[in-house]
Design a protein around this motif. Structure first.
Motif, PDB file in Angstrom:
ATOM      1  N   ILE A 160      70.154  13.984  62.633  1.00 15.90           N
ATOM      2  CA  ILE A 160      71.520  13.717  62.158  1.00 15.90           C
ATOM      3  C   ILE A 160      71.489  13.310  60.689  1.00 15.90           C
ATOM      4  O   ILE A 160      72.305  13.771  59.871  1.00 15.90           O
ATOM      5  CB  ILE A 160      72.180  12.624  63.021  1.00 15.90           C
ATOM      6  CG1 ILE A 160      72.414  13.145  64.444  1.00 15.90           C
ATOM      7  CG2 ILE A 160      73.491  12.162  62.401  1.00 15.90           C
ATOM      8  CD1 ILE A 160      72.869  12.083  65.422  1.00 15.90           C
ATOM      9  N   ALA A 161      70.525  12.447  60.330  1.00 15.62           N
ATOM     10  CA  ALA A 161      70.414  12.003  58.934  1.00 15.62           C
ATOM     11  C   ALA A 161      70.082  13.171  58.010  1.00 15.62           C
ATOM     12  O   ALA A 161      70.646  13.303  56.920  1.00 15.62           O
ATOM     13  CB  ALA A 161      69.348  10.917  58.828  1.00 15.62           C
ATOM     14  N   VAL A 162      69.175  14.041  58.464  1.00 18.03           N
ATOM     15  CA  VAL A 162      68.814  15.206  57.654  1.00 18.03           C
ATOM     16  C   VAL A 162      70.010  16.140  57.505  1.00 18.03           C
ATOM     17  O   VAL A 162      70.270  16.678  56.424  1.00 18.03           O
ATOM     18  CB  VAL A 162      67.613  15.944  58.284  1.00 18.03           C
ATOM     19  CG1 VAL A 162      67.389  17.292  57.603  1.00 18.03           C
ATOM     20  CG2 VAL A 162      66.354  15.095  58.181  1.00 18.03           C
ATOM     21  N   ALA A 163      70.741  16.351  58.607  1.00 17.08           N
ATOM     22  CA  ALA A 163      71.902  17.250  58.572  1.00 17.08           C
ATOM     23  C   ALA A 163      72.964  16.761  57.584  1.00 17.08           C
ATOM     24  O   ALA A 163      73.648  17.567  56.947  1.00 17.08           O
ATOM     25  CB  ALA A 163      72.498  17.376  59.972  1.00 17.08           C
ATOM     26  N   GLN A 164      73.079  15.446  57.443  1.00 19.28           N
ATOM     27  CA  GLN A 164      74.102  14.892  56.557  1.00 19.28           C
ATOM     28  C   GLN A 164      73.634  14.759  55.108  1.00 19.28           C
ATOM     29  O   GLN A 164      74.435  14.413  54.244  1.00 19.28           O
ATOM     30  CB  GLN A 164      74.547  13.530  57.084  1.00 19.28           C
ATOM     31  CG  GLN A 164      75.286  13.618  58.418  1.00 19.28           C
ATOM     32  CD  GLN A 164      75.712  12.264  58.941  1.00 19.28           C
ATOM     33  OE1 GLN A 164      75.215  11.229  58.484  1.00 19.28           O
ATOM     34  NE2 GLN A 164      76.639  12.259  59.888  1.00 19.28           N
ATOM     35  N   THR A 165      72.351  14.998  54.876  1.00 18.44           N
ATOM     36  CA  THR A 165      71.827  14.871  53.506  1.00 18.44           C
ATOM     37  C   THR A 165      71.375  16.235  52.978  1.00 18.44           C
ATOM     38  O   THR A 165      72.128  16.940  52.312  1.00 18.44           O
ATOM     39  CB  THR A 165      70.674  13.852  53.462  1.00 18.44           C
ATOM     40  OG1 THR A 165      69.683  14.201  54.450  1.00 18.44           O
ATOM     41  CG2 THR A 165      71.180  12.440  53.742  1.00 18.44           C
ATOM     42  N   THR A 166      70.151  16.608  53.269  1.00 20.97           N
ATOM     43  CA  THR A 166      69.604  17.861  52.733  1.00 20.97           C
ATOM     44  C   THR A 166      69.978  19.073  53.566  1.00 20.97           C
ATOM     45  O   THR A 166      69.933  20.204  53.082  1.00 20.97           O
ATOM     46  CB  THR A 166      68.071  17.771  52.627  1.00 20.97           C
ATOM     47  OG1 THR A 166      67.523  17.485  53.924  1.00 20.97           O
ATOM     48  CG2 THR A 166      67.666  16.663  51.670  1.00 20.97           C
ATOM     49  N   GLY A 167      70.324  18.857  54.845  1.00 20.77           N
ATOM     50  CA  GLY A 167      70.656  19.966  55.731  1.00 20.77           C
ATOM     51  C   GLY A 167      69.478  20.381  56.598  1.00 20.77           C
ATOM     52  O   GLY A 167      68.325  20.413  56.131  1.00 20.77           O
TER      53      GLY A 167
END
Length: 308
Positions: A200-207
């Protein structure tokens, strides 16, 4: 004709050697997964390992063994602790690999057997032999040389050897009560919430990169679960057939290959101070192996814990 008495030992060495070879080339595999970052990669490794283990449990009819473990809260607690430790090990290793610190990961696994002996002394109150003390002292000197002469604290190496060393103690405490597939299934299961938060954190930052970097990349990333579980199964098959002496010799295949990948293929810096530090480590390993060979002649021992 009856089979040769050395056949099980030969097969065991092949299985264990195959496991260590796979672990040795894992840095190259992780580098193929760029642009996937370390946090996303470990998240997929956790989730896909869990899925692959569920498939293995079905194929190998291991659900009853898993059910017996689930009914024992004490064992569940140990598997949860093992999951936390192996998560730290995986995350540090992948971060180091993708940031061109593969040589330092090899240092961690070079000194891991010596770290395990040291943990045995202070945690399990085991008595160790003079040559083992000598190996510990020499390895400690190597770390001091790298810290003071090279001017860089080897946090990657020490984090890897500490997390895996304590993981080995936990696996020793669990013993044969938890088989390799059930153990990895539960360790991965406890880490699912962590993996989901990371995605979720990756999806909201770098994708998230799964499916966004082409079909070849997606296929390679989907293979992460297999790349995790297969060497564990190979090691388990080998460890049942050979003693600690052979395992102790074979386990250095992994850090040697990682060192070659980092220093030769990736061209990571190896100034004189680092060469001196590694040379001292290799002297400590030589002392350790001499002691291991001497003890191996006195009879078989239990096998070492898995690298993962």
């Amino acid at each position: 004709m009856s089979p040769s008495p050395r056949s099980p030992q030969t097969a065991g060495a092949v299985y264990a050697g195959g496991a260590y070879l796979i672990w040795g080339v894992l840095p190259l595999y992780f580098l193929l997964l760029v642009p996937t970052g370390p946090w996303e990669l470990v998240a997929w490794r956790v989730l896909l390992s869990f899925v692959f283990c569920l498939i293995l449990l079905t194929v190998m009819r291991g659900w009853s063994a898993l059910g017996a473990i689930v009914r024992q809260p004490r064992l569940l607690g140990w598997t949860a602790l093992a999951g936390v430790l192996i998560y730290v090990n995986w995350q540090v290793f992948v971060i180091a690999t993708l940031s061109d610190h593969i040589v330092e990961t090899s240092l961690g696994y070079f000194i891991n057997p010596i770290t395990t002996v040291l943990l045995g002394v202070f945690v399990l109150r085991e008595r160790i032999r003079p040559l083992q003390w000598a190996a510990i002292g020499i390895a400690s000197l190597a770390v001091l040389v790298i810290v003071f002469a090279y001017g860089s604290f080897p946090w990657i190496a020490l984090s890897l050897t500490a997390s895996f060393g304590v993981y080995g103690l936990v696996k020793k405490r669990i013993g044969a009560a938890v088989d390799a597939v059930s153990g990895l299934t539960l360790e991965s299961f406890w880490l699912i919430p962590v993996a989901l938060v990371q995605l979720i954190a990756v999806a909201q930052t770098t994708g998230v990169t799964l499916g966004a970097a082409g079909p070849t990349h997606a296929a390679l990333l989907a293979f992460a679960g297999v790349a995790t579980a297969v060497p564990l199964l190979l090691f388990a098959a080998g460890a049942r057939r050979i003693g600690l002496t052979v395992i102790g010799m074979l386990q250095f295949i992994t850090p040697v290959m990682q060192f070659i990948v980092g220093a030769v293929f990736r061209g990571e810096p190896m100034p004189l101070e680092r060469w001196i530090g590694f040379t001292i480590v290799w002297i400590a390993i030589a002392v350790f192996l001499v002691d291991l060979l001497r003890e191996g002649r006195r009879g078989p021992r239990t096998a070492a814990p898995e690298l993962v």
